[in-house]
Design a protein around this motif. Structure first.
Motif, mmCIF file in Angstrom:
data_model
loop_
_atom_site.group_PDB
_atom_site.id
_atom_site.type_symbol
_atom_site.label_atom_id
_atom_site.label_comp_id
_atom_site.label_asym_id
_atom_site.label_seq_id
_atom_site.Cartn_x
_atom_site.Cartn_y
_atom_site.Cartn_z
ATOM 1 N N GLU A 80 -7.214 4.201 5.457
ATOM 2 C CA GLU A 80 -6.271 5.185 6.000
ATOM 3 C C GLU A 80 -7.027 6.365 6.624
ATOM 4 N N GLN A 81 -8.079 6.829 5.943
ATOM 5 C CA GLN A 81 -8.839 7.959 6.481
ATOM 6 C C GLN A 81 -9.510 7.573 7.798
ATOM 7 N N LEU B 255 -6.605 18.846 -2.166
ATOM 8 C CA LEU B 255 -6.197 18.637 -3.550
ATOM 9 C C LEU B 255 -5.899 19.963 -4.240
ATOM 10 N N ARG B 256 -6.303 21.053 -3.601
ATOM 11 C CA ARG B 256 -6.099 22.361 -4.246
ATOM 12 C C ARG B 256 -4.626 22.719 -4.207
ATOM 13 N N SER C 240 1.042 9.436 -1.605
ATOM 14 C CA SER C 240 0.290 9.770 -2.817
ATOM 15 C C SER C 240 -0.665 10.915 -2.500
ATOM 16 N N ARG D 77 -4.412 35.072 -4.098
ATOM 17 C CA ARG D 77 -4.090 34.834 -2.696
ATOM 18 C C ARG D 77 -2.650 35.233 -2.384
ATOM 19 N N LEU E 184 -4.885 13.372 0.925
ATOM 20 C CA LEU E 184 -6.270 13.839 1.067
ATOM 21 C C LEU E 184 -6.987 13.043 2.161
ATOM 22 N N ALA E 185 -6.673 11.744 2.231
ATOM 23 C CA ALA E 185 -7.305 10.891 3.246
ATOM 24 C C ALA E 185 -6.960 11.353 4.653
ATOM 25 N N THR E 186 -5.814 12.012 4.795
ATOM 26 C CA THR E 186 -5.377 12.393 6.129
ATOM 27 C C THR E 186 -5.501 13.898 6.323
ATOM 28 N N GLY E 187 -6.603 14.445 5.800
ATOM 29 C CA GLY E 187 -6.935 15.836 6.071
ATOM 30 C C GLY E 187 -6.285 16.844 5.142
ATOM 31 N N GLY E 188 -5.551 16.373 4.126
ATOM 32 C CA GLY E 188 -4.909 17.295 3.188
ATOM 33 C C GLY E 188 -5.888 17.831 2.156
ATOM 34 N N ILE F 145 0.851 -1.181 0.000
ATOM 35 C CA ILE F 145 0.000 0.000 0.000
ATOM 36 C C ILE F 145 0.891 1.237 0.000
ATOM 37 N N ASN G 141 -13.421 15.044 5.033
ATOM 38 C CA ASN G 141 -12.576 16.027 5.728
ATOM 39 C C ASN G 141 -13.415 17.237 6.149
ATOM 40 N N LEU H 27 1.774 4.872 0.621
ATOM 41 C CA LEU H 27 1.292 5.935 1.515
ATOM 42 C C LEU H 27 1.602 7.317 0.977
ATOM 43 N N GLU I 169 -7.115 3.854 0.788
ATOM 44 C CA GLU I 169 -7.245 5.264 1.195
ATOM 45 C C GLU I 169 -8.390 5.448 2.199
ATOM 46 N N LEU J 282 -13.094 11.379 0.099
ATOM 47 C CA LEU J 282 -12.074 11.792 1.067
ATOM 48 C C LEU J 282 -12.242 13.264 1.434
ATOM 49 N N MET K 7 -3.812 10.976 -2.987
ATOM 50 C CA MET K 7 -5.045 10.457 -2.360
ATOM 51 C C MET K 7 -4.815 10.171 -0.877
ATOM 52 N N MET K 8 -3.642 9.642 -0.541
ATOM 53 C CA MET K 8 -3.368 9.358 0.866
ATOM 54 C C MET K 8 -3.251 10.664 1.656
ATOM 55 N N PHE L 17 -6.799 7.543 10.377
ATOM 56 C CA PHE L 17 -6.276 8.878 10.668
ATOM 57 C C PHE L 17 -7.162 9.602 11.688
ATOM 58 N N TYR L 18 -8.481 9.500 11.480
ATOM 59 C CA TYR L 18 -9.405 10.212 12.365
ATOM 60 C C TYR L 18 -9.795 9.394 13.591
ATOM 61 N N GLN M 8 -11.813 21.124 -3.644
ATOM 62 C CA GLN M 8 -11.823 20.913 -5.082
ATOM 63 C C GLN M 8 -13.239 20.816 -5.628
#
Lengths: 234, 395
Positions: free
Chosen positions: B188-189, A220-221, A209, A232, A214-218, A205, B138, A207, B185, B134, A211-212, B192-193, B154
């Motif tokens: 993982e989410q 995509l912008r 990436s 800005r 984003l999965a952890t509160g990040g 797996i 969030n 980690l 993913e 995802l 998507m990962m 994470f939470y 996004q």
């Protein structure tokens, strides 16, 4: 000396089957040549007719029965493949194409394959190159340059033997090159995989990436400081 | 250990009688089924979400709040709530409302939804399903934890100074499960939470889910929410029970053979052998269910699918009787006896979450400031808003 694992997939349904016969002749030449060159060869044969009962479930529900699972396991470990189909109604048999359509897209990447077909008439001769080769190109396998085709008249023609020799030699040379293993070792991440594909050997797996993250509160912008024209950064 | 049932809300022709229930009939019956689940001693009722026939459950919170009102102990939840095609702002609002109305007897499970045409009906694209899920979560996570949210992503229009109302009950967000069977993913989410992770455990051999659940447990520990054994895992499963094995097979076979979810491919015996489906006597169902714990470790919630494929409501109610009388009590005792003391017995309840957040203190009860005349309360919507809360413990 290397110990090669050769998997023979035959879609012949009668017994004896001319498709199986063609596959066996190719297999014998491959093992003989490989041994001459100092290699050992272990052969596993998958007779697709034994998988017939499990294929409907695999096609409709991606539920692989024990026999299909054993066939997949053999293919995961294979260094080379002999794939043989009878031609029905101007195409490789449904059994043959169904089996390969059930496999994960990344299962056969880089593996050398002898493609073989049998038919009742020479008018089907191009099925191997025009149809079966395309299927294996999609799977990113490596079909050898010489395709095998045998219709009724070919069985008594010595040139079939010559073509079998040629295909077998091509297969052995490709196996010796270690191409499939090198792809797996050096460039496996460059191919598309899905979770659990390639018989569960696809990848660890990843980690690191987008998507990962984003999965952890990040997000995509893109961050504003990358773009000098972003308001800005005013 | 919690036991319950999950419904996908399908309205399917009964292949034995030929009867197709009307939407009205099926909706009325699902309420009977949920209420009966409590009567036979089950803990959880879960409903799916769909936006196309032949399903009825487009509005899970409406149904669940009604069921909540008719029951006393039952936890209502979803299987699943679509985190892709729903606006996370609406999810925050609707499920907080459900949480108030059920006095915290609820949680929810998030899923992506795999019906491609549904996405464009809600202005989305299934090819973006994973990033949508995802990102939306969030945002949902923050909406329940921060009184005032500024947010830009996004997919959704940005938010400035937005307050999701009502605030969660006791200012404690509902517990969330992330449902997935093949997406690292999502695991993982969840990790994470510090949320729960649920595998539907229906279509594939259980070994298939094992790796992802192990990954979730490792990552749960990695993010400091507790040990691997303390991670919160839920599993689906399906059972059809009769006094003896042969009757169970005879009664269920016509439904299995016609059910669209099985793809008309595998035989019932194949499916029983290869997947977690159990058809048989109470003892057979018990034995098979016990293998789940062996595969995945101690887990906290087991949901069975019992009301699908056109099974008539009387049969479903009978199934609940059998589950409640002969299967679940044995499973409770067996699983409790085998449970590692380190592993939680249950997923967190509202009371557990209050305790985790406040200890012995009184929970916060947000009271809005007076309307300033513009219907917008700005940066400090609540009387205690200026005392901002810095961190939110999770279980």
């Amino acid at each position: 000396m290397t110990d090669f694992r050769l998997v023979v997939v035959s879609a012949g349904v009668s017994d004896p089957s001319s498709t199986r016969l063609l596959a066996d002749r190719a297999t014998q030449r491959v093992t003989a040549l490989a041994r001459e060159r100092g290699h050992a060869v272990t052969v596993t044969t998958v007779d697709l007719r034994e998988l017939l009962q499990e294929l409907p479930a695999a096609l409709s529900s991606q539920l692989l029965g024990p026999r299909v699972t054993r066939a997949v396991d053999a293919l995961v470990a294979a260094d080379a493949i002999v794939a043989a189909a009878p031609v029905y109604k101007a195409g490789a048999s449904g059994l043959f194409t169904s089996f390969f359509q059930v496999l994960d897209n990344d299962l056969l990447i880089g593996k050398p394959v002898i493609l073989a077909a049998t038919a009742g008439t020479a008018r089907h001769a191009l099925v191997v190159d025009e149809e079966m080769r395309a299927l294996f190109a999609y799977l990113r396998a490596l079909p050898v340059p010489t395709s095998l085709f045998a219709s009724t008249e070919d069985w008594t023609d010595t040139s079939l033997g010559t073509r079998i020799d040629r295909a077998a030699r091509e297969l052995v040379l490709l196996m010796e090159s270690g191409f499939a293993r090198a792809v797996r070792d050096d460039a496996w991440g460059a191919y598309q995989h899905t979770y659990g594909s390639a018989g569960g050997t696809e990848l660890d797996i990843e980690l690191d990436s987008d998507m990962m993250r984003l999965a952890t509160g990040g997000s995509l912008r893109p961050s504003a400081d990358e773009d000098p024209f972003d308001p800005r950064n005013g | 250990m919690q036991f319950g049932i999950m419904s996908v809300s399908d309205i399917t022709r009964d292949p034995v009688s030929g009867h197709t229930p009307s939407e009205a009939e099926r909706i009325k019956n699902i309420v009977r089924i949920a209420v009966h689940a409590e009567e036979v001693g089950l803990d959880v009722f879960a409903i799916g979400e769909h936006h196309n026939p032949p399903f009825f459950s487009s509005s899970p919170t409406t149904l669940l709040s009604h069921i909540g009102a008719l029951t006393e102990k039952l936890t209502v939840t979803t299987s699943t709530t679509l985190i892709t095609t729903n606006d996370p702002v609406r999810l925050a609002e609707e499920y907080a409302m459900l949480q108030h109305l059920t006095q915290g007897r609820m949680d929810l499970m998030l899923g992506r939804g795999n019906t491609a045409p549904v996405y464009p009906w809600f202005g989305q694209d299934i090819r973006q399903g994973l990033p949508l899920a995802l990102e939306n979560y969030n945002l949902l996570h923050r909406l329940w934890r921060e009184d005032v949210v500024d947010w830009e992503g996004q997919f959704r229009t940005p938010l400035q100074g937005f307050t999701s109302t009502p605030r969660p009950l006791d200012d404690v967000p509902p517990f969330v499960w992330h449902g997935s069977i093949r997406t690292p993913e999502i695991a993982e989410q969840a990790a994470f939470y510090g949320n729960g992770y649920f595998a539907n455990n229906i279509f594939w051999p259980k070994e298939h889910y094992k790796r992802l659940i192990t990954f979730y447990r490792q990552r749960f520990e990695h993010y400091g929410h507790g040990t691997r054994k303390q991670a919160i895992v839920g599993l689906g499963g399906q059972a059809f029970i009769a006094k003896n094995s042969q009757d169970a097979h005879d009664q269920f076979r016509p439904y299995f053979n016609e059910a669209p979810v099985y793809g008309h491919g595998p035989t019932m015996e194949d499916f029983e052998e290869m997947t977690p489906l159990s058809v048989g006597s109470p003892q057979e169902v018990i034995d098979k269910t016990l293998t789940f714990r062996e595969a995945f470790g101690d887990y906290q919630r087991q949901l069975f699918l019992v009301d699908h494929a056109g099974l008539p409501v009387d049969t479903v109610l009978k199934q609940l009787d059998l589950l409640g009388e002969h299967v679940v009590p044995v499973l409770r005792a067996e699983l409790e006896a085998r449970r590692d003391p380190e592993a939680p017995a249950n997923p967190p309840s509202h009371a557990d979450l209050i305790k985790a957040k406040y200890g012995d203190q009184t929970p916060r009860q947000p009271r809005p400031n007076a309307n300033r005349g513009d219907n917008v309360t700005g940066g400090s919507p609540y009387q205690d808003s200026e005392t901002s809360v810095e961190s939110y413990p999770t279980l």
